[in-house]
Design an enzyme around this catalytic site. Structure first.
Site, short mmCIF file in Angstrom:
data_model
loop_
_atom_site.label_atom_id
_atom_site.label_comp_id
_atom_site.label_asym_id
_atom_site.label_seq_id
_atom_site.Cartn_x
_atom_site.Cartn_y
_atom_site.Cartn_z
N GLU A 28 0.86 -1.18 0.00
CA GLU A 28 0.00 0.00 0.00
C GLU A 28 0.89 1.23 0.00
OE1 GLU A 28 -3.59 -1.80 2.84
OE2 GLU A 28 -2.29 -0.24 3.61
N HIS A 39 -6.30 2.39 6.63
CA HIS A 39 -5.24 1.84 7.48
C HIS A 39 -4.39 2.97 8.04
CE1 HIS A 39 -5.34 -2.32 5.33
NE2 HIS A 39 -6.16 -2.27 6.35
#
Lengths: 292, 404
Positions: free
Chosen positions: A209, A247
């Site tokens: 990510e 996140h």
């Protein structure tokens, strides 16, 4: 072979009697994982899901010989739970909890350095060795047995990858959800290294990510040491800078931790980088067949 | 969570970190009163008026429709009145706010720190943040204060110093002294700097900061070391143990749809595109946004509905996404694991019916547990919803919707 967990792993559940702990412990037992007991302070001596409850991890280890722990403790107490497991000599601690304060993890990471404990997570779906042992919250049936390893910062994206791998006629050795927090126990590179050294694993899917430098570190390691095809994907190509995307660790801080920058380094290091998450399975099959 | 400068300075004072003193106000009259008070205390006619918004570049930024800067020096009471009138209620556009700017609801009337004295004044830079690679907190500092630090880092990296702090321990004395020496300080200002950075590190840890930036860190003409500006953002995860700090949240600084989504426990980030999306899991949500782009659309939002994609959350998600008139299609992408797809499908159908007619294409991609049953439910619902099982199929449907 496989990595981290297998049919001989003896697992205890910290936060055993809570809602999450109970639900997922039940699922793990159904999958065939050897869940040997659990820890809930104050409930030692009782049983839950036909397994003994202990007051401390040390008691549980002494009585059951547990070598793996999975943590479902609420965020305010989760760091303490990791430290307790490490102090009791647990070899592999898998922390599912999302929302642990980052300064707590700074202390945990420093404490477990130099112990024999490996931490996976926090904020992760756990680890599964297909057909043998599930220590996590993933839906087990998606992970068909095979020869592909997965390393991922994201839960549902791991399931997506495993599903595509299966649809491409392949299967999974071990899938490692390393977690989406800024500070995690096992880095992308460390997880890739484990799979690279596993003879049963023939190819690796690496899912990252935006945020941080772990994918670049892993890519450079793969360039020097890689012996198997690696398919890579970075989520967040369209994420705006400075915004946290779900996140805690998924935030673009500078020029080096954008999806584009990471994908560029990964490509340069010989990783088969896919732009669309829909192409993970297909690309792995092609890479294994030597078509890429 | 970001704090305003005035809130951050109040917190720093609790940790005995000296700051440029000031009074935060929201009316012109209160600004005048604040000025009188500061003038009384300092004996100085000069004061600084600072717009309080969650964005940097205020000094160079301008209030929309005027030449008024977001930070201005006032030389008299009349001056204070004029500047406060210009700034309060105005929209400040800076390099960090984007063209839309941010409305200014509060100003900080602050002491002038450039007062004359025996020694020259100096501006430094100092920030504390997490270094993700080493897993330690790091103090970054430079003699080049008051400037854009990223530019300094790029052009003259040798002028940026880093001091890593041992986890679990306070900043050590030798480290604080090293910082003060590297900033070129001596005598009284050296001693003050050592105290400043020691206390500042305690503040950083004490409030569970995610980032604490002092720019400029200022040496006054009488050798005091003070924080003239302060940018502080807190670790959202740590607010569970700081109820008092959670109260400092200023929702007016945030996107209203994001605030509303938060009330439904939806993790939502507003973006600028034309295809809305609703996904379970943060990684898959980002990946779905990326796929929308590759399919010829632009993502209108990030939305992680989490593990419980039921009728209520889906309906809330629909309503929030539909507020944006630019949205031409909505893609729902759920990978059912523990959550069964047929339940999610039923949730989508119920939410759709509850809202009534939705005039843009809805594409639902459900994969995982009971995916086939879910597709059947959607296809037989009689609603104008398109269904897909494979991600690549969903991508094609998005492409059709945006090119129509």
């Amino acid at each position: 072979m496989s990595v981290l967990v297998n049919k001989n792993s003896k697992v205890i559940v910290q936060g055993f009697t809570g809602t999450e702990g109970t639900f997922h412990a039940t699922q793990m037992i159904e999958y065939g994982t050897q869940v040997v007991g659990g820890v809930t302070p104050g409930k030692g001596g009782q049983t839950h899901l036909d397994r003994p409850i202990f007051n401390t991890v040390a008691d549980a280890v002494k009585a059951t010989g547990a070598n793996v722990s999975i943590i479902f403790v609420p965020p305010a107490f989760a760091a303490d739970a990791v430290l307790e497991a490490a102090d009791a000599g647990i070899e592999l601690v898998i922390c599912i909890t999302e929302g642990i304060p980052v300064q707590d993890m700074v202390k945990v990471k420093s404490f477990i350095k130099g112990t024999k404990t490996r931490l996976i997570g926090p904020n992760c779906p756990g680890v599964i060795t297909a057909g043998e042992c599930k220590v996590g919250i993933m839906p087990g049936f998606i992970f068909k047995q095979g020869n592909i390893g997965i390393v991922s910062k994201s839960g549902t994206l791991t399931y997506e990858a495993a599903d595509q791998v299966a649809k491409a006629g392949l299967g999974i050795t071990t899938a490692i959800g390393i977690g989406g927090d800024p500070i995690i126990g096992t880095t992308t590179k460390e997880a890739v290294e484990l799979l690279m050294n596993d003879p049963e694993t023939h190819g690796i899917v690496m899912i990252g990510e935006i945020g941080g430098g772990m994918e670049a570190e892993a890519a450079r390691w793969i360039k020097e040491n890689g012996t198997k095809p690696v398919v890579g994907f970075i989520a967040g190509q369209t994420a705006p800078p400075g915004r946290r995307m779900g996140h805690a660790g998924a935030i673009v801080g500078g020029a080096d931790d954008t999806a584009a920058a990471k994908m560029k380094i990964m490509s340069e290091c010989g990783i088969h980088v896919v732009a669309s998450p829909a192409d993970i399975g297909k690309t792995m099959a092609e890479a294994l067949a030597g078509k890429k | 969570m970001n704090l305003h400068e005035y809130q951050a300075k109040e917190l720093l004072k609790k940790y005995n970190v000296p700051v440029q003193e000031g009074i935060a106000v929201d009316t012109v009259m209160a600004a005048e009163e604040a000025y009188r008070q500061i003038k009384n205390e300092t004996g100085n006619n000069f004061a600084v008026i600072k717009a309080q918004i969650h964005a940097g570049g205020r000094g160079k930024g301008k209030i929309e429709g005027s030449e008024q800067r977001g930070v201005a020096v006032a030389k008299s009471l009349e001056n204070v009145t004029e500047i406060a009138k210009n700034i309060l209620g105005g929209t400040l556009v800076t390099i960090q706010t984007g063209a839309a700017g941010k409305k200014v609801n509060k100003i900080l009337v602050a002491q002038d720190v450039y007062y004359p004295g025996p020694n020259p004044v100096k501006e430094f830079y100092l920030s504390i943040l997490l270094d993700r690679t080493s897993g330690k907190n790091v103090i970054m500092y430079s003699t080049e204060g008051g400037m854009d630090i990223e530019e300094v880092a790029h052009n003259t990296p040798e002028k940026i110093f880093k001091e890593f702090v041992q986890p679990g321990a306070p900043l050590q004395g030798f480290q604080a002294r090293k910082i003060a020496f590297n900033l070129g300080l001596s005598g009284e200002s050296f001693k003050n700097c050592v105290k400043f950075v020691t206390n500042l590190y305690n503040a950083y840890v004490g409030v569970d900061a995610a980032m604490l930036e002092i720019n400029p860190l200022f040496k006054t003409s009488d050798d005091k070391i003070i924080a003239v500006d302060c940018k502080l953002s807190l670790d959202d995860n740590a607010l569970i143990r700081h109820a008092d700090l959670a109260n400092l949240r200023d929702e007016s600084e945030e996107d209203p749809t994001e605030v509303e989504a938060g009330h439904y426990n939806l993790n939502f980030v507003k973006l600028d595109g034309n295809v809305g999306c609703m996904v379970n899991g943060a990684g898959l949500a980002m990946a779905t946004m990326d796929m929308i782009k590759l399919s010829g659309g632009e993502p209108a939002n990030f939305l992680d509905v989490g593990g419980s994609a039921n009728a209520q959350t889906v309906e809330a998600g629909f309503r929030i996404i539909l507020k944006d008139p630019k949205v031409k299609a909505i893609l729902i992408n759920i990978f059912g694991g523990i959550v069964r797809c047929d339940r999610v499908a039923q949730g989508v159908i119920d939410a759709y019916k509850s809202i009534g007619e939705i005039k843009i294409p809805i594409i639902v991609r459900l994969q995982g547990t009971n995916a086939e049953e879910a597709k059947k439910l959607i296809d037989e619902s009689g609603l104008t919803v398109q269904s897909a099982i494979l991600l690549s199929e969903a991508a094609e449907l998005v492409n059709k919707a945006v090119s129509a």
